[in-house]
Design a protein around this motif. Structure first.
Motif, PDB file in Angstrom:
ATOM      1  N   UNK A   1      27.036  27.185  23.364  1.00 54.78           N
ATOM      2  CA  UNK A   1      26.384  25.862  23.393  1.00 54.78           C
ATOM      3  C   UNK A   1      27.036  24.920  24.072  1.00 54.78           C
ATOM      4  N   UNK A   2      26.875  23.667  24.251  1.00 56.68           N
ATOM      5  CA  UNK A   2      27.521  22.461  24.831  1.00 56.68           C
ATOM      6  C   UNK A   2      28.838  22.250  24.103  1.00 56.68           C
ATOM      7  N   UNK A   3      28.559  22.235  22.843  1.00 58.26           N
ATOM      8  CA  UNK A   3      30.117  22.153  22.099  1.00 58.26           C
ATOM      9  C   UNK A   3      30.454  23.472  21.931  1.00 58.26           C
ATOM     10  N   UNK A   4      31.773  23.562  22.374  1.00 64.18           N
ATOM     11  CA  UNK A   4      32.708  25.151  22.204  1.00 64.18           C
ATOM     12  C   UNK A   4      32.683  25.131  20.670  1.00 64.18           C
ATOM     13  N   UNK A   5      32.695  24.388  19.877  1.00 62.23           N
ATOM     14  CA  UNK A   5      32.967  24.859  18.445  1.00 62.23           C
ATOM     15  C   UNK A   5      31.740  25.245  17.694  1.00 62.23           C
TER      16      UNK A   5
ATOM     17  N   UNK B   1      13.966  19.247  25.506  1.00 60.19           N
ATOM     18  CA  UNK B   1      14.976  17.880  24.953  1.00 60.19           C
ATOM     19  C   UNK B   1      14.982  17.719  23.632  1.00 60.19           C
ATOM     20  N   UNK B   2      14.521  18.404  23.022  1.00 64.13           N
ATOM     21  CA  UNK B   2      14.308  18.270  21.350  1.00 64.13           C
ATOM     22  C   UNK B   2      15.828  19.087  20.905  1.00 64.13           C
ATOM     23  N   UNK B   3      15.611  19.045  19.472  1.00 58.22           N
ATOM     24  CA  UNK B   3      17.028  19.595  18.614  1.00 58.22           C
ATOM     25  C   UNK B   3      17.378  20.876  19.378  1.00 58.22           C
ATOM     26  N   UNK B   4      16.337  21.756  19.517  1.00 55.98           N
ATOM     27  CA  UNK B   4      16.897  23.044  19.601  1.00 55.98           C
ATOM     28  C   UNK B   4      17.387  23.218  21.288  1.00 55.98           C
ATOM     29  N   UNK B   5      16.978  22.132  22.101  1.00 56.69           N
ATOM     30  CA  UNK B   5      17.627  22.147  23.365  1.00 56.69           C
ATOM     31  C   UNK B   5      19.122  21.340  23.382  1.00 56.69           C
ATOM     32  N   UNK B   6      19.190  21.054  22.201  1.00 52.52           N
ATOM     33  CA  UNK B   6      20.701  20.163  22.021  1.00 52.52           C
ATOM     34  C   UNK B   6      20.463  18.867  22.336  1.00 52.52           C
ATOM     35  N   UNK B   7      20.772  18.174  21.201  1.00 46.43           N
ATOM     36  CA  UNK B   7      20.428  16.720  21.584  1.00 46.43           C
ATOM     37  C   UNK B   7      21.599  15.982  22.414  1.00 46.43           C
ATOM     38  N   UNK B   8      22.602  16.765  22.536  1.00 49.12           N
ATOM     39  CA  UNK B   8      23.795  16.392  23.345  1.00 49.12           C
ATOM     40  C   UNK B   8      23.464  16.106  24.884  1.00 49.12           C
ATOM     41  N   UNK B   9      22.378  16.733  25.150  1.00 50.45           N
ATOM     42  CA  UNK B   9      22.045  16.461  26.734  1.00 50.45           C
ATOM     43  C   UNK B   9      21.460  14.925  27.080  1.00 50.45           C
ATOM     44  N   UNK B  10      20.968  14.178  25.858  1.00 48.68           N
ATOM     45  CA  UNK B  10      20.522  13.024  26.261  1.00 48.68           C
ATOM     46  C   UNK B  10      21.834  12.103  26.552  1.00 48.68           C
ATOM     47  N   UNK B  11      21.486  11.347  27.698  1.00 43.54           N
ATOM     48  CA  UNK B  11      22.303  10.367  27.982  1.00 43.54           C
ATOM     49  C   UNK B  11      23.402  10.825  28.902  1.00 43.54           C
ATOM     50  N   UNK B  12      23.080  12.243  29.459  1.00 44.14           N
ATOM     51  CA  UNK B  12      23.782  12.880  30.206  1.00 44.14           C
ATOM     52  C   UNK B  12      23.008  13.281  31.611  1.00 44.14           C
TER      53      UNK B  12
END
Length: 351
Positions: A311-315, A58-69
């Motif tokens: 990644x979660x973000x396609x870009x 749940x850290x930066x390498x896990x992708x911060x975008x998972x937080x709140x989801x």
């Protein structure tokens, strides 16, 4: 009066203070950008079998975008559940983000899943007083690891006084020092010494551009006329999300170097530039670290642990020229890689 600070079990705290290889755990996705549970488990099994003493999820390498989801809970749970297969103690660190209420809620989730500590990411909306109060609140749930995150990926500059105040909090068990900046790294070291908690607050390097030098250097900090020696005991690193078997050996050698083994000192100093050069390619330093997470994924893809770089973000993908740089360091530094170890265990980890 008995302390009311939540404590991880004594063996866990002792392990953490001794110093560990703690990979920052990536997120395994399939081509549809959905969680690939099979490969997520395989990554955890790889890290544990390679000798990592902890996992940061749940850290930066896990992708911060998972937080709140809804993705955060299953990702944390998979790592915790899979790590227990080994039958040995693995220090479980959960990343927490956001304002105080969110960070506390994420810490409570982590505690419910058996995590031992929280790596508390900085929040740009809070001033230093607010960050200190947030750390105190989260520390009522689980012991806290402070986090000096580099500004290029969402961090912020924090004062030396902030680190003194943070290190003075009883529930703070460690600090991940990752500003990628020597001046700011020294601010943390001075802060911990000023707080008088060098024996309680374990310092972990997150400076992926300076790993080996951090680990072998006996830092002598002078505060109020006193000289105090403080050291980095381990690493909690995105770079250590790859080639973990080698990382475990490097940390052991760093311990020997700090203990007076001059040959180990000379060898690690000669290798420090190799590891930093490799990190520059993987983390995409030439492009402001835009391709950092896809770079990690590319290494794991080449070894068969991940099916792709998604990644979660396609870009979010490798930057122009980054793949060629990864090809270059892949060929230049075979000693860094643990391909044979991964090949031997891959089918078992994916089962």
């Amino acid at each position: 009066m008995l302390s009311t600070v939540p404590q991880a079990t004594t063996p866990i705290r002792d392990l953490f203070r001794r110093g560990l290889v703690i990979p920052a755990h990536p997120l395994a996705l399939d081509a549809g950008r959905k969680l690939d549970e099979r490969r997520q488990r395989a990554l955890t099994r790889y890290y544990v079998e390679a000798g990592a003493g902890g996992l940061a999820v749940g850290v930066h390498t896990t992708q911060f975008a998972i937080h709140g989801t809804p993705l955060l809970a299953p990702v944390l749970e998979l790592a915790a559940e899979t790590s227990r297969e080994s039958g040995r103690e693995v220090v479980l660190v959960a990343g927490a983000t956001g304002p105080t209420a969110q960070a506390v809620a994420e810490a409570e989730l982590a505690r419910s899943l058996g995590y031992h500590m929280v790596l508390l990411s900085p929040d740009r909306e809070l001033d230093e007083d607010g960050l200190i109060e947030r750390a105190r609140a989260v520390g009522e749930v689980l012991p806290v690891i402070g986090f000096y995150l580099q500004t290029a990926v969402g961090g912020r500059t924090l004062s030396r006084d902030f680190w003194t105040r943070l290190a003075s909090i009883e529930s703070v068990a460690g600090i991940k020092v990752a500003p990628f900046d020597r001046y700011r790294t020294l601010d943390v070291l001075h802060g911990v010494v000023r707080a008088g908690r060098t024996d309680e607050v374990a310092l972990y390097t997150g400076n992926d551009d300076h790993i080996l030098a951090d680990l072998i250097t006996p830092h002598r900090v002078v505060v109020d006329g006193r000289e105090v020696e403080v050291e980095f005991v381990g690493g909690l690193l995105g770079q250590w999300a790859v080639w973990v078997r080698r990382a475990v050996g490097l940390l052991e050698e760093a311990r020997r170097a700090r203990g007076g083994d001059d040959e180990a000192v000379r060898r690690l100093l000669s290798l420090d530039g190799h590891l930093t050069d490799a990190n520059a390619a993987i983390f995409d330093s030439a492009n402001g670290f835009h391709g950092c997470i896809p770079g990690i994924h590319e290494i794991l893809r080449r070894q068969g642990l991940l099916a792709g770089r998604w990644c979660l973000d396609p870009a979010e993908d490798l930057s122009p020229g980054q793949l060629a740089e990864i090809d270059r360091i892949w060929a230049a530094y075979p000693w860094l890689r643990d391909d044979e170890f991964v090949a031997e265990g891959l089918d078992r980890w994916l089962a």
